[in-house]
Design an enzyme around this catalytic site. Structure first.
Site, PDB file in Angstrom:
ATOM      1  N   TYR A   1      31.659  67.928  65.720  1.00 34.80           N
ATOM      2  CA  TYR A   1      31.299  68.669  64.517  1.00 34.80           C
ATOM      3  C   TYR A   1      29.906  68.225  64.058  1.00 34.80           C
ATOM      4  O   TYR A   1      29.741  67.286  63.271  1.00 34.80           O
ATOM      5  CB  TYR A   1      32.327  68.450  63.414  1.00 34.80           C
ATOM      6  CG  TYR A   1      33.674  69.065  63.674  1.00 34.80           C
ATOM      7  CD1 TYR A   1      33.852  69.989  64.713  1.00 34.80           C
ATOM      8  CD2 TYR A   1      34.784  68.746  62.905  1.00 34.80           C
ATOM      9  CE1 TYR A   1      35.090  70.566  64.953  1.00 34.80           C
ATOM     10  CE2 TYR A   1      36.019  69.329  63.137  1.00 34.80           C
ATOM     11  CZ  TYR A   1      36.171  70.223  64.161  1.00 34.80           C
ATOM     12  OH  TYR A   1      37.404  70.786  64.407  1.00 34.80           O
TER      13      TYR A   1
ATOM     14  N   HIS B   1      40.995  67.768  71.996  1.00 34.40           N
ATOM     15  CA  HIS B   1      40.461  68.933  71.303  1.00 34.40           C
ATOM     16  C   HIS B   1      40.794  70.261  71.970  1.00 34.40           C
ATOM     17  O   HIS B   1      41.072  71.248  71.287  1.00 34.40           O
ATOM     18  CB  HIS B   1      38.943  68.789  71.169  1.00 34.40           C
ATOM     19  CG  HIS B   1      38.369  69.527  70.006  1.00 34.40           C
ATOM     20  ND1 HIS B   1      37.237  69.124  69.355  1.00 34.40           N
ATOM     21  CD2 HIS B   1      38.765  70.648  69.365  1.00 34.40           C
ATOM     22  CE1 HIS B   1      36.950  69.963  68.378  1.00 34.40           C
ATOM     23  NE2 HIS B   1      37.866  70.901  68.362  1.00 34.40           N
TER      24      HIS B   1
ATOM     25  N   SER C   1      41.526  77.207  60.801  1.00 32.23           N
ATOM     26  CA  SER C   1      41.129  78.520  60.288  1.00 32.23           C
ATOM     27  C   SER C   1      42.334  79.220  59.659  1.00 32.23           C
ATOM     28  O   SER C   1      42.649  80.364  59.984  1.00 32.23           O
ATOM     29  CB  SER C   1      40.544  79.391  61.412  1.00 32.23           C
ATOM     30  OG  SER C   1      39.884  80.520  60.900  1.00 32.23           O
ATOM     31  N   PRO C   2      43.034  78.527  58.748  1.00 31.61           N
ATOM     32  CA  PRO C   2      44.297  79.065  58.227  1.00 31.61           C
ATOM     33  C   PRO C   2      44.159  80.281  57.332  1.00 31.61           C
ATOM     34  O   PRO C   2      45.143  80.983  57.096  1.00 31.61           O
ATOM     35  CB  PRO C   2      44.883  77.880  57.446  1.00 31.61           C
ATOM     36  CG  PRO C   2      43.674  77.113  57.004  1.00 31.61           C
ATOM     37  CD  PRO C   2      42.710  77.222  58.149  1.00 31.61           C
ATOM     38  N   LEU C   3      42.959  80.539  56.835  1.00 33.56           N
ATOM     39  CA  LEU C   3      42.783  81.703  55.963  1.00 33.56           C
ATOM     40  C   LEU C   3      42.525  82.971  56.755  1.00 33.56           C
ATOM     41  O   LEU C   3      42.842  84.067  56.297  1.00 33.56           O
ATOM     42  CB  LEU C   3      41.640  81.455  54.975  1.00 33.56           C
ATOM     43  CG  LEU C   3      41.824  80.230  54.076  1.00 33.56           C
ATOM     44  CD1 LEU C   3      40.609  80.046  53.181  1.00 33.56           C
ATOM     45  CD2 LEU C   3      43.092  80.352  53.248  1.00 33.56           C
ATOM     46  N   GLY C   4      41.946  82.844  57.935  1.00 33.40           N
ATOM     47  CA  GLY C   4      41.766  83.993  58.810  1.00 33.40           C
ATOM     48  C   GLY C   4      40.956  85.115  58.213  1.00 33.40           C
ATOM     49  O   GLY C   4      41.169  86.285  58.541  1.00 33.40           O
TER      50      GLY C   4
END
Length: 280
Positions: free
Chosen positions: A53, A125, A205-208
């Site tokens: 990152y 990863h 990326s849980p909100l998508g």
């Protein structure tokens, strides 16, 4: 904040994905550290980072160093999860390297940057198609045996890979980190396997992209408007309601956004709302 199980410990049911603090478009250092501190103050006890990152081709490990600095004097009761096996060359691509020797070196470098004797959670990863999966996971086993990592996980893995990792690690696999959101549900089977094996599932990326997702997003927007909250909070509550092993790790680059995300831990959807969102 309400807590959930990750291996042998409890962590806050909402984590913080720290990637946005170090890649392109990142905030200045003061705001980045303030974002981490806001997360801790809101009850977040799981921080997700990785050695890759950073901006393309520069500052490898930038995010791990940033997290270490932000946690100075506040390490107690915080689980730092980092990952090895990917890189970011100057062209901005994301490379994969699952070679066991590379993973050993990557772990040693992460230990130094984080300033710890053992990494709380170390995750592979991404599967490397050029390296047998068993060999890559075997490196995690060796790191566990050597005491360099306390817990092991895998990321971006499918059902057969999760099962194989579980067997290779002798039941010491504790987490799976895959993309999963209201708009990307391809890891549904992996999530259910995590429930079966009692593994923490950490959706990245849980909100998508909720807020700009057509008819699916409209359902989240409608519930959010009716309940007087943002659609992101509804999306995170959907994750928590959908599985007892889910611990979403939304990214954030502002204190205000992680505070809002953390509030999802106390936000409950009713049965009708869940049915409407699940139908998406």
């Amino acid at each position: 904040m309400r807590e959930r199980t990750l291996g042998d410990i409890l962590v806050g049911s909402i984590g913080l994905g720290t990637m946005p603090l170090s890649i392109e478009g990142r905030p200045d250092k003061a705001r980045a550290i303030a974002t981490v501190h806001a997360a801790l103050d809101a009850g977040v006890t799981l921080l997700d980072t990785a050695d890759s990152y950073h901006r393309p081709g520069a500052e490898p490990g930038h995010n791990e160093l940033l997290v270490a600095r932000a946690l100075a004097g506040r390490r107690e009761d915080v689980l730092v999860a980092t990952k090895g096996g990917r890189g970011r060359p100057a062209d901005g691509s994301w490379t994969v390297n699952g070679d066991p020797a590379h993973l050993q070196r990557a772990c040693e470098a992460s230990l130094r940057r984080l300033g710890v004797e053992a990494i709380g959670l170390y995750q592979l990863h991404k599967p490397d198609p050029a390296v047998p999966w068993a060999e890559s996971v075997g490196a995690l086993r060796d790191l566990l045996d050597a005491g360099k990592i306390q817990r092991a996980g895998v990321s971006n893995a499918d059902v057969p890979q999760v099962r194989e990792a579980y067997e290779i690690l002798g039941g010491r696999l504790v987490s799976v980190q895959n993309e999963y959101s209201p708009t990307e549900r391809g890891s549904e089977a992996v999530l259910r396997l995590c429930e079966e094996l009692r593994l923490a599932f950490l959706p990245w990326s849980p909100l998508g992209g909720i807020g700009n997702t057509g008819s699916l997003g409209a359902a989240f927007e409608a519930i959010a408007e009716r309940r007087g909250v943002g659609p992101q909070r509804v999306a995170l509550a959907w994750h928590l309601a959908g599985s007892p092993v889910s611990i979403p790790i939304p990214g954030s680059s502002r204190p205000s956004t992680i505070r809002d995300s953390a509030a999802a831990a106390e936000f409950t959807l009713d049965a009708e709302e869940r049915a409407l969102l699940d139908a998406g």
